[in-house]
Design an enzyme around this catalytic site. Structure first.
Site, mmCIF file in Angstrom:
data_model
loop_
_atom_site.group_PDB
_atom_site.id
_atom_site.type_symbol
_atom_site.label_atom_id
_atom_site.label_comp_id
_atom_site.label_asym_id
_atom_site.label_seq_id
_atom_site.Cartn_x
_atom_site.Cartn_y
_atom_site.Cartn_z
ATOM 1 N NE ARG B 13 -1.923 30.574 89.447
ATOM 2 C CZ ARG B 13 -2.301 31.168 88.583
ATOM 3 N NH1 ARG B 13 -2.456 32.156 88.864
ATOM 4 N NH2 ARG B 13 -2.021 29.994 87.177
ATOM 5 C CG ASP B 14 -5.567 30.882 86.630
ATOM 6 O OD1 ASP B 14 -6.369 32.196 86.834
ATOM 7 O OD2 ASP B 14 -4.688 30.568 85.751
ATOM 8 C CG HIS B 207 -2.930 28.137 81.739
ATOM 9 N ND1 HIS B 207 -3.015 28.245 83.050
ATOM 10 C CD2 HIS B 207 -3.688 29.696 81.534
ATOM 11 C CE1 HIS B 207 -3.528 29.024 84.215
ATOM 12 N NE2 HIS B 207 -3.698 29.547 82.781
ATOM 13 C CG HIS B 209 -7.699 32.000 79.791
ATOM 14 N ND1 HIS B 209 -8.071 32.960 80.472
ATOM 15 C CD2 HIS B 209 -6.916 31.634 80.748
ATOM 16 C CE1 HIS B 209 -7.011 32.462 81.562
ATOM 17 N NE2 HIS B 209 -6.112 31.902 81.476
ATOM 18 C CB CYS B 240 -4.374 37.228 84.260
ATOM 19 S SG CYS B 240 -2.583 38.253 85.192
ATOM 20 C CG ASN B 249 -8.490 29.518 83.715
ATOM 21 O OD1 ASN B 249 -7.609 29.268 83.513
ATOM 22 N ND2 ASN B 249 -8.605 30.404 84.723
#
Lengths: 323, 323
Positions: B13-14, B207, B209, B240, B249
């Site tokens: 996803r990310d 979460h 980075h 993002c 990430n």
């Protein structure tokens, strides 16, 4: 939380010995000047080793001579033996650093001596220092303290016993080096705590590598248990020519950011540090330079630990026209 | 020290939303299969958002359909609104994750709603979940919880107040996201401690980075204060699209190494994880893949937290012939 840490820049020694090309002397002096201008107050400027072995560092005496003119700077050189120590003291260094391998295999590969022979050599270096220059510092970094690519596991009891021996032999400080990038944060905490328990105020710097990406996490772990002196290398240059697979010191730029962002004072200005990086880059065109902060820049709202605002320009502008 | 952590893989996803190209569905399914085969037991497989907005994730329902066949896997999808939640539940996800921005500016940019409107939307999603599929999990990640490139500082009191609001609105768990890579370890510890104090057992994942190299240090900091669930992305893909400067990430490969090396069980096999990386690489030739462990390999003497020996082959051999 300690309010201040000392970042000891090892790029001119540990970094340049890992680069096949020789950085010309004029560039080396300009780089050391720029590192000092960025606020670094301890720099390992070279090694006193036979020129045939590390031709990149054959001009160390000239670098020391220049570095001594920079105000407030502690000028450090690596010396693997008595002969090197004599040359370093003659050149006027402020501090000697002696590598003693915790791994038996790495000791033979790196300095062609057993660990016991190195402790004997250290005792002779300490005697020489006491005779000739008692004001000069004497530190030991225990190489491969967290593991060794040649030998594998290095027993922690042996590391601590060796630390006690080097202090008994006359070292002011003994630090722990992750020469081959094998340490993890739990091990860093455990071993530095044991070191502190064993040698007290003689416990020295953390010299950690980023081989597997854990460099900053390991620095944080060391800081958490009270370590306040950290070796790092601009652009992450470094490794060990006698330890296969060793690569990548902790990147000074990223380490300074880590601490300043946490509110821990380093005295280093990141814009000026990136300007020093550009000086290095000019001298070694094409050499891969590591580090995330020089690429990403400072986040909005960043302030230094002492409350100072950074320069308004983007960090990368510090290198404009210099690459 | 907790013996086990959950690594929640967000790459499909990310990661993929940050790559301009679309990974073809067959490759996506093969990648998810390979990630599961590596031992990952929670994977965020896509988003239910308008295809015009993120064409790379338009096939998420088909990915969910496949992922549901993998034993023991928690299949997660991001949903920004009620319509997405309805589609995700219809597709059969096990868990919904809803992004709620802590930064007012990022909220408008990312989901075109104020924070208050997002909390209202979350309340509607929670009601839908209770009606249609009470067994489906509902987690919230508070984006830009550590700072925002659009807005700069994000007040910690606002982050914590918002966390309380989303729990009151029906979220099972609320995690904190460093969407723009601005967090430092001291801040991570402080904010997760405050989160735990405010919402107790509803405190969720970290979460984080790696934009400025602090990814693993920040994960360590979160782990130190009791966080046991971590988002990361294979090869560090991610960012993002609606937060300028957001990149990278935390790299799953390096994060798994960090924990296993510390003796903390992840259940992930690093050789199989590198094999999954090769599957990704085949599907996105030329895409830069991050991570230090896949390059450096495992150190000699490495064992997993559960005592298992790694495969004898070098780690990179897992990708042989696949690049």
């Amino acid at each position: 939380m300690p309010a201040t840490v000392l970042i000891s820049e090892v790029g001119p020694r540990d970094g340049l010995q890992s680069v096949a090309r020789t950085l010309p002397l004029a560039h080396k002096l300009a780089w050391v000047t720029a590192l000092h201008a960025a606020g670094l107050r301890e720099i390992e400027v070279g090694s006193f080793v036979p020129a045939a072995r590390l031709p990149q560092l054959a001009d160390t005496a000239a670098v020391v001579d220049h570095a001594r003119t920079l105000p407030g700077l502690t000028v450090v050189a690596l010396v693997p033996n008595l002969q090197g120590a004599r040359a370093a003291i003659a050149a006027g260094v402020h501090k000697l650093t002696v590598p003693v391998s915790a791994s038996a295999a790495h000791s033979l590969a790196n300095v062609r001596k057993t660990r016991e022979q190195m402790v004997d050599e250290l005792r002779r270096i300490a005697a020489l220092r006491a005779d000739l220059a008692p004001q000069v510092g004497l530190e030991v970094g225990l190489s491969t303290a967290f593991g060794c690519t040649l030998q594998g596991l290095v027993p922690e009891d042996e590391v601590i016993a060796l630390a006690e021996q080097v202090v008994a032999a006359g070292a002011d400080e003994v630090g722990l080096s992750d020469t081959t990038g094998m340490a993890d944060p739990a091990q860093v905490r455990r071993l530095f705590r044991r070191l502190q328990a064993a040698v007290g105020r003689h416990a020295g710097a953390a010299h950690l590598h980023n081989t597997r990406g854990l460099g900053l996490a390991n620095c944080l772990a060391a800081f958490d248990v009270g370590v306040t002196s950290f070796d790092s290398s601009q652009a992450g240059l470094g490794g060990c020519p006698y330890a296969p697979g060793a690569s990548g010191n902790v990147v000074t730029e990223d380490l300074v950011f880590l601490f300043e962002r946490m509110g821990v004072h380093t005295g280093v200005d990141l814009h000026r540090l990136v300007a020093a990086r550009a000086v290095l880059q000019r001298g070694l065109p094409g050499e891969p330079l590591h580090g995330m902060v020089p690429e990403a820049g400072l986040p909005p709202g960043f302030v230094y630990a002492d409350g100072r605002q950074p320069d308004a320009d983007p960090l990368r502008a510090a290198t404009a026209g210099l690459a």
